[in-house]
Design an enzyme around this catalytic site. Structure first.
Site, PDB file in Angstrom:
ATOM      1  CG  ASP A   3      -1.986  -1.098   1.165  1.00 28.13           C
ATOM      2  OD1 ASP A   3      -1.949  -1.910   0.218  1.00 28.13           O
ATOM      3  OD2 ASP A   3      -2.811  -1.171   2.089  1.00 28.13           O
ATOM      4  CB  CYS A  26      -2.446  -2.808   5.319  1.00 32.19           C
ATOM      5  SG  CYS A  26      -4.129  -2.202   4.976  1.00 32.19           S
ATOM      6  CE  LYS A  63      -4.229  -4.364   1.312  1.00 31.08           C
ATOM      7  NZ  LYS A  63      -4.641  -3.101   1.909  1.00 31.08           N
TER       8      LYS A  63
HETATM    9  C1  VGL Z   1      -4.667   1.206   5.929  1.00 33.41           C
HETATM   10  C2  VGL Z   1      -5.823   2.502   7.393  1.00 33.41           C
HETATM   11  C3  VGL Z   1      -6.937   2.426   6.604  1.00 33.41           C
HETATM   12  C4  VGL Z   1      -3.371   0.555   5.561  1.00 33.41           C
HETATM   13  C5  VGL Z   1      -5.759   1.105   5.128  1.00 33.41           C
HETATM   14  O1  VGL Z   1      -3.092   0.400   4.354  1.00 33.41           O
HETATM   15  O2  VGL Z   1      -2.626   0.193   6.481  1.00 33.41           O
HETATM   16  N1  VGL Z   1      -4.696   1.899   7.060  1.00 33.41           N
HETATM   17  N2  VGL Z   1      -6.894   1.718   5.487  1.00 33.41           N
END
Ligand code: VGL
Length: 201
Positions: free
Chosen positions: A11, A141, A97
């Site tokens: 991410d 994540c 995702k």
């Molecule tokens: C994430 C907070 C909300 C991440 C994703 O990628 O860790 N953190 N959505």
């Protein structure tokens, strides 16, 4: 075949970096180190996989619809693109995702390629037994992915100097790393990793 290592980059998207909708403080600072890891794994002929959050506009993941977070990483938007300094190799495997509007989907094991393949089946096919994890965010994540890897019988290692956390509460990221280690995953630094990886044959 012995189970080999793979690198998973979690991410590293504009919305999780400074200036983004859900910026991880200094989230972009890990990028040069992540790029070096990617290059090293590729040189050794080892798999490198990238995940991204890829949300619909309406999802229970967002505050507006009952979730915890401001809207971020909406499919097709600039915020959802990989950070421009992240070097994603041509043809690199990308898993998305968070498309299910009913679920948070923090774990990379909930991600699929455009063709619908999930991470676990890809790792099986590639003969991967050990997942090296870097990226954003440590306390969401990265945490969920490392814990999930352990549950699925994979060895997991997290690069503590190539992850960064949200820290909604101060200390969340440290707590996440402790939890990851308590579940049997390894915490390591990027320095010296070249010696730990198999040489290309
Ligand atoms: C994430 C907070 C909300 C991440 C994703 O990628 O860790 N953190 N959505």
């Amino acid at each position: 075949m012995t189970a080999g290592p793979a690198l998973l980059v979690v991410d590293i998207q504009n919305d999780f970096c400074p200036g983004g909708a859900l910026a991880v403080p200094e989230g972009d600072e890990i990028i040069p180190r992540v790029n070096r890891l990617v290059a090293l794994f590729l040189r050794r002929g080892l798999p490198v996989l990238f995940t991204r959050c890829w949300h619909p506009r309406v999802t229970k993941h967002f505050k507006e619809f009952g979730g915890a977070w401001p809207a971020h990483c909406i499919q097709g938007t600039k915020g959802a693109r990989f950070h421009p300094r992240l070097e994603v190799p041509k043809g690199g495997t990308i898993l998305s995702k968070g498309m299910d509007p009913e679920q948070d989907s923090y774990s990379a094991f909930q991600a699929t390629t455009d063709r619908g393949r999930d991470l676990e089946s890809i790792l099986q096919e590639l003969g991967v037994g050990e997942l090296f994890i870097c990226g954003l965010a440590t306390d969401y994540c990265v945490r969920a992915t490392a814990l999930d890897a352990g549950r699925r019988g994979l060895k997991a290692s997290v690069f503590t100097d190539a992850v960064h956390g949200v820290d909604l509460k101060p200390g969340d990221s440290q707590a996440a790393l402790r939890e990851i280690r308590a579940q049997g995953a390894k915490l390591l630094r990027t320095r010296g990793i070249a010696e730990l990886l198999p040489k290309r044959n």
